[in-house]
Design a protein around this motif. Structure first.
Motif, PDB file in Angstrom:
ATOM      1  N   ALA A  61     -27.292 -16.007  29.309  1.00 23.49           N
ATOM      2  CA  ALA A  61     -26.640 -16.588  30.479  1.00 23.49           C
ATOM      3  C   ALA A  61     -26.859 -15.712  31.704  1.00 23.49           C
ATOM      4  O   ALA A  61     -27.202 -16.194  32.793  1.00 23.49           O
ATOM      5  N   LYS A 153     -21.722 -16.324  40.906  1.00 28.65           N
ATOM      6  CA  LYS A 153     -21.819 -17.262  39.802  1.00 28.65           C
ATOM      7  C   LYS A 153     -20.718 -16.957  38.782  1.00 28.65           C
ATOM      8  O   LYS A 153     -20.225 -15.825  38.706  1.00 28.65           O
ATOM      9  N   ILE A 155     -19.570 -17.199  34.690  1.00 31.24           N
ATOM     10  CA  ILE A 155     -19.785 -17.428  33.262  1.00 31.24           C
ATOM     11  C   ILE A 155     -18.420 -17.348  32.594  1.00 31.24           C
ATOM     12  O   ILE A 155     -17.785 -16.292  32.586  1.00 31.24           O
ATOM     13  N   CYS A 174     -17.673 -26.950  31.912  1.00 30.95           N
ATOM     14  CA  CYS A 174     -18.324 -26.252  33.037  1.00 30.95           C
ATOM     15  C   CYS A 174     -17.990 -26.868  34.394  1.00 30.95           C
ATOM     16  O   CYS A 174     -18.765 -26.721  35.346  1.00 30.95           O
ATOM     17  N   SER A 177     -17.506 -23.667  36.396  1.00 35.13           N
ATOM     18  CA  SER A 177     -18.385 -22.532  36.097  1.00 35.13           C
ATOM     19  C   SER A 177     -19.824 -22.989  36.010  1.00 35.13           C
ATOM     20  O   SER A 177     -20.114 -24.182  35.916  1.00 35.13           O
ATOM     21  N   ASP A 178     -20.725 -22.023  36.019  1.00 35.99           N
ATOM     22  CA  ASP A 178     -22.149 -22.308  35.847  1.00 35.99           C
ATOM     23  C   ASP A 178     -22.508 -22.422  34.370  1.00 35.99           C
ATOM     24  O   ASP A 178     -23.314 -23.266  33.979  1.00 35.99           O
ATOM     25  N   ILE A 179     -21.891 -21.559  33.556  1.00 31.51           N
ATOM     26  CA  ILE A 179     -22.181 -21.505  32.122  1.00 31.51           C
ATOM     27  C   ILE A 179     -20.884 -21.151  31.403  1.00 31.51           C
ATOM     28  O   ILE A 179     -20.079 -20.343  31.897  1.00 31.51           O
ATOM     29  N   THR A 200     -23.927 -25.670  29.751  1.00 30.42           N
ATOM     30  CA  THR A 200     -24.107 -25.775  31.193  1.00 30.42           C
ATOM     31  C   THR A 200     -24.370 -27.225  31.560  1.00 30.42           C
ATOM     32  O   THR A 200     -24.811 -28.023  30.723  1.00 30.42           O
ATOM     33  N   ASN A 201     -24.118 -27.544  32.823  1.00 29.76           N
ATOM     34  CA  ASN A 201     -24.469 -28.856  33.360  1.00 29.76           C
ATOM     35  C   ASN A 201     -25.715 -28.789  34.233  1.00 29.76           C
ATOM     36  O   ASN A 201     -26.125 -29.800  34.805  1.00 29.76           O
ATOM     37  N   ASP A 202     -26.312 -27.611  34.323  1.00 21.79           N
ATOM     38  CA  ASP A 202     -27.475 -27.381  35.176  1.00 21.79           C
ATOM     39  C   ASP A 202     -28.750 -27.473  34.341  1.00 21.79           C
ATOM     40  O   ASP A 202     -28.960 -26.680  33.422  1.00 21.79           O
ATOM     41  N   LEU A 205     -30.883 -24.165  34.364  1.00 19.48           N
ATOM     42  CA  LEU A 205     -30.290 -23.093  33.571  1.00 19.48           C
ATOM     43  C   LEU A 205     -30.462 -23.370  32.085  1.00 19.48           C
ATOM     44  O   LEU A 205     -30.753 -22.456  31.302  1.00 19.48           O
TER      45      LEU A 205
END
Length: 388
Positions: A61, A153, A155, A174, A177-179, A200-202, A205
């Motif tokens: 991450a 960011k 986590i 998430c 958050s990013d992760i 994650t939703n990215d 990533l």
């Protein structure tokens, strides 16, 4: 011995693992994607990447978020060392934010004050790792607002928290958050023996973490620098690691996921019973924020030392252990560890965390704990406190 935590393995779990042993794939087969989909669907995340430990998940991450030399990672002192070590693995520097004495989690007010000072000094963090200690989520909306303002960011270290909820949504989605990272160690809420997961939703990533967990190697022509030489062809396009989860672990995880909600509900029933049986004793029971539904990985009491007639924290702890109650202490503040003292941290740096350490004891908490076992814990604790 009544342990502080233990796995719950059913015949269905055993059958799931045996089925994999009899299959064509012990690794890199269909079960890992199936486990990833089960967790992602349950919590409402777009992507889930299974790995061999939560430590590995934290590491990839950080790498996926480009943490490196010259950067800062901040986390809570009251956590397992992995929450901080992941920053050091990337060559970054690590600092801590003191805890809220009620939730034992990273305190948003302390974080806001520290960010104001760091902005003046030009050393804002690149990543903040809030830790959902015991399974209770941090105040993620407040932390997310600070992340938006200061540009760091996030986590979520949710190693303790699968099955829990924040503002009526499952931890791991998430939203703030990013992760998010889960752990599946045997004492956690569900287990894969060892194992972890990053969610994650990215899309980018997720792509980077998938690459990093398997040597930085891809077989996807779209990611390659030139046309493949043939169907055998692969390219290493990043410096990755071997953090893959096995099919055996994933099969166990898929089976355990079917009982996740039942496991967490049982832990809540045990916690309510502890709350009732411990009422009036010289200690405090865990406080639950109204915005949270804890995964309840741990049930931590804090001793009211001035009311113990001279008994020390250590004496109570050792009396419980000697009587066969496998209590533990989660955790020794990371900044007091010798390695981190070598980095310049000192006792007194984070007073709320150090006060917590002097008072905290984790009582047995796991879905297979019986009421008779719980009665034994309470009776033994009363004796250890000098209450007969």
């Amino acid at each position: 011995m009544i342990p502080y935590g233990r796995q719950d393995i059913s015949q269905a779990d055993i059958d799931a693992v045996v089925d994999v042993l009899r299959s064509d794939f012990l690794t890199q087969g269909p079960m890992v994607p199936r486990f990833e989909q089960a967790v992602a669907s349950h919590v409402g995340a777009r992507h889930a990447l299974a790995v061999n430990s939560a430590t590995s998940a934290l590491h990839i991450a950080c790498l996926a978020l480009d943490l490196g030399p010259g950067d800062w990672l901040w986390t809570s002192p009251v956590t397992f060392v992995a929450s901080a070590n992941c920053g050091l693995y990337c060559g970054a520097r690590v600092d801590f934010v003191d805890i809220d004495p009620k939730t034992f989690n990273l305190c948003p007010e302390a974080l806001a004050r520290k960010l104001e000072q760091a902005e003046r000094e030009g050393r804002l963090p690149k990543i903040v790792v809030p830790v959902h200690l015991c399974g209770q989520p941090c105040d993620m909306a407040a932390i997310h607002a600070l992340a938006t303002r200061y540009g760091f960011k996030v986590i979520e270290d949710a190693s303790h928290a699968i099955g829990g909820r924040y503002r009526d949504e499952f931890i791991g989605n998430c939203r703030y958050s990013d992760i998010t990272v889960f752990s599946f160690h045997p004492v956690k809420i569900i287990t894969t023996a060892e194992g972890g997961m990053a969610l994650t939703n990215d899309d980018e990533l997720a792509r980077r973490m998938a690459l990093l967990r398997s040597h930085g190697i891809t077989r996807d022509p779209a990611q390659m620098t030139r046309e493949p030489d043939g169907p055998w062809y692969y390219q290493q396009i990043d410096l990755g690691l071997n953090y893959r989860m096995t099919e055996l672990q994933a099969a166990l995880g898929v089976s355990q996921m079917t009982r996740l909600d039942t496991f967490v509900a049982r832990r809540h029933a045990l916690a309510r019973r502890y709350d009732s049986l411990l009422a009036g004793l010289p200690l405090s029971t865990p406080w639950q924020h109204p915005d949270s539904y804890s995964g309840l990985h741990l049930y931590v009491i804090r001793l009211d030392l001035p009311r113990l007639d001279g008994r020390t924290h250590r004496e109570v702890f050792e009396a419980l252990r000697a009587a066969g109650i496998g209590v533990n202490l989660h955790y020794i503040p990371v900044h007091t560890q010798p390695y981190y003292q070598g980095l310049g941290f000192r006792a007194g740096d984070f007073p709320e965390s150090e006060r917590y350490y002097k008072e905290a004891i984790s009582l047995p908490m796991y879905q297979g704990l019986t009421e008779a076992d719980q009665d034994t814990v309470i009776r033994t604790l009363r004796h250890a406190l000098g209450i007969y």
